[in-house]
Design an enzyme around this catalytic site. Structure first.
Site, short mmCIF file in Angstrom:
data_model
loop_
_atom_site.label_atom_id
_atom_site.label_comp_id
_atom_site.label_asym_id
_atom_site.label_seq_id
_atom_site.Cartn_x
_atom_site.Cartn_y
_atom_site.Cartn_z
CD GLU A 191 -2.32 -1.14 2.87
OE1 GLU A 191 -3.23 -0.35 3.16
OE2 GLU A 191 -1.82 -1.92 3.68
CD GLU A 220 -3.27 -3.42 11.02
OE1 GLU A 220 -2.65 -4.48 11.20
OE2 GLU A 220 -4.16 -3.29 10.15
CG ASP A 273 -10.52 -12.16 4.40
OD1 ASP A 273 -11.25 -12.48 5.35
OD2 ASP A 273 -9.55 -11.38 4.50
#
Length: 230
Positions: free
Chosen positions: A11, A175, A198
């Site tokens: 990312e 997080e 997912d």
């Protein structure tokens, strides 16, 4: 100054490639990339996985870079049947699902001796991010709802049912709520952006690798458009 925290190297790499006039500062074994991102002053950093890394990272952004807001990008497991792999969830609020002080009479998720354990995201940031996502990612859906976080990868159907019944979240990850708590304590607006990779139901070994790259790409496109609109 916009603080942008990613959990994974992929990312952050895609965002820092778009930055100009970059200066790198290292703190707590993290590299903070400070520069211009789509016309805005920004700091981009990879926190690493888990709540402790995320909380430390947010505090450094507050103390060292004096950021005006914190945006946390990443991937998550869906906890809502209407949310498909590849879709994006924006936080309405967030909490830590693995906080457990029940022995002292506290409900699950409640942090003892804090005035709140549910941290609202900034409504303005959320609205801008939703508009930005619809513009740059028209092929997917964007949802606004609760994000729950814990130092656990959720892949068990019973655990998924527990999270749904107890906290009513849209997705789960590792997080966001720690970043939210640190932002709250520092009185800094925040937003969690999660691309769904997912279904948090044990199927991750089948669909995670195939969809991870697309999920990150959608998130990065959203962040770049969001920066331009701030």
């Amino acid at each position: 100054m916009i603080g942008i925290i990613g959990a994974m190297e992929e990312e952050v790499a895609m965002l820092t490639e778009q930055m100009e006039n970059v200066k790198v500062t290292q703190r707590a074994s993290m590299d903070f990339y400070e520069g211009n991102l789509n016309g805005k002053d920004a700091v981009v950093v990879r926190s690493g996985i888990g709540k402790v890394n995320a909380g430390i990272c947010t505090q450094i952004l507050a103390d060292l870079f004096h950021v005006d807001m914190v945006i946390n990008t990443g991937i998550a497991g869906s906890l809502d049947a209407q949310i498909d792999i590849g879709d994006i969830v924006l936080s309405s609020d967030s909490l830590q699902h693995d906080v457990d002080a029940a022995a002292f009479g506290y409900d699950p998720g409640v942090i003892p001796r804090m005035e709140t354990s549910v941290f609202p995201a900034d409504k303005g940031l959320t609205a801008l991010a939703k508009t930005a996502c619809q513009k740059v990612n028209p092929e997917i859906h964007v949802f606004v709802g609760r994000v729950v976080s814990g130092d656990q990868f959720i892949a068990d159907e019973e655990k998924k049912k527990y999270l749904l019944n107890q906290f009513h979240p849209m997705c789960t990850e590792m997080e966001g709520a720690a970043i939210a708590q640190a932002a709250y304590l520092n009185q800094i607006p925040y937003l969690i952006i999660r691309a769904i990779s997912d279904k948090a139901d044990g199927s991750a070994h089948m669909d995670y690798p195939a969809f991870e790259a697309a999920a990150i790409t959608h998130t990065v496109k959203l962040v770049l458009e969001l920066c331009a609109s701030l």
